[in-house]
Design an enzyme around this catalytic site. Structure first.
Site, PDB file in Angstrom:
ATOM      1  CD  GLU A  57      44.154   8.359 -17.859  1.00  0.00           C
ATOM      2  OE1 GLU A  57      44.265   8.227 -16.614  1.00  0.00           O
ATOM      3  OE2 GLU A  57      43.977   9.455 -18.399  1.00  0.00           O
ATOM      4  CG  ASP A  68      45.914   8.110  -7.301  1.00  0.00           C
ATOM      5  OD1 ASP A  68      45.362   8.726  -8.216  1.00  0.00           O
ATOM      6  OD2 ASP A  68      46.887   7.344  -7.466  1.00  0.00           O
TER       7      ASP A  68
END
Length: 276
Positions: A57, A68
């Site tokens: 990815e 994140d």
């Protein structure tokens, strides 16, 4: 590898199926484009795939990566300060795929794609040989335009589910998605953890019960032991922060960082192949 025949959703699907036929989970790596530089990021993604990852990815760096943790936020900041652009993300996809022949996805928040244009982004990703897109913050109810563009260009649309997702929600997501379902092993942001958490196994079972797509687990896996644990119940094991951390700790020693990334990919690849 040819990159002029549309997207590589079929390659992603066949890669996951081949891992299943081997009696193991697929290993999926993650790194943001443009980190530590555009060229360095391409080398790092290629190293992941050469080291043992089945799929990679490529993250599209975002200024407000709400899902994140601090490790990936730091890498995104490095990439953004370096001036990374969507063209660089697509170049990373193109070169990592061309070098290895393996499926490459883009993981991105929806806003950059929306601003760039969904059709334009899908066309560019397909032309680069991309296999699809993971869109963690795009609600299924608002995804029809993107999914239509992705389908036309042979791309998978991967949605994210969490332990808090109710069964009816899981059914809607698996019906709308393609390629695989990304199962977040814990509530919260990305980052390595001491334990991946027992809730992941329940989430995988519930997701499988309402759909046919493979289920890959991410958020927290960083060791071969954790990879083996998750591989025991999931179709794929996703690792991101552990790779990013290696590159961050390497500093300006890119070759050392690449060696570390390649070695960790090999260890994790052994982990997903363990049985019993």
């Amino acid at each position: 590898m040819s990159t002029d025949s549309g997207g590589n959703r079929a390659l992603l699907e066949s890669t996951l199926a081949a891992a299943k036929d081997e009696g193991r989970a697929a290993l999926v790596g993650y790194l943001p484009a443009g980190f530590p530089t555009v060229d360095g990021g391409i080398s790092a993604c290629t190293a992941l795939l050469e080291g043992g990852c089945d799929v990679v990815e490529v993250g599209l760096p975002h200024s407000d990566p709400v899902l994140d943790g601090p490790v990936i936020q730091t890498a995104d900041d490095v990439a953004l300060r370096g001036g990374v652009r969507i063209a660089d993300v697509l170049r990373t996809v193109r070169e990592a795929h061309a070098a290895t022949g393996k499926p490459v996805l883009v993981m991105t928040y929806w806003n950059p794609v929306d601003r760039y244009g969904a059709e334009r982004f899908a066309a560019g990703l397909a032309a680069a040989g991309g296999a699809g897109c993971i869109l963690p913050d795009l609600p299924v109810e608002e995804s029809e335009g993107w999914r239509k563009a992705a389908e036309e260009h042979g791309l998978a649309t991967v949605f994210v589910v969490a332990p808090s997702s109710r069964d009816e929600r899981l059914a809607k997501i698996t019906e709308a998605g393609s390629g695989f379902v990304y199962a977040a092993s814990v509530m919260g942001v990305t980052g390595t953890r001491e334990s991946v958490g027992g809730r992941a196994q329940d989430l995988v079972a519930r997701t499988r019960s309402v759909g046919e797509l493979p289920v890959c687990v991410g958020l927290g896996v960083s060791t071969a032991e954790q990879a083996a644990e998750v591989a025991g119940f999931a179709d794929g094991v996703i690792v991101g922060s552990a790779f990013v951390k290696l590159l961050l700790s390497a500093g300006e020693d890119l070759e050392g960082g690449l060696a570390g990334v390649r070695a960790l990919a090999g260890e994790l690849a052994e982990g997903v192949r363990r049985t019993g």
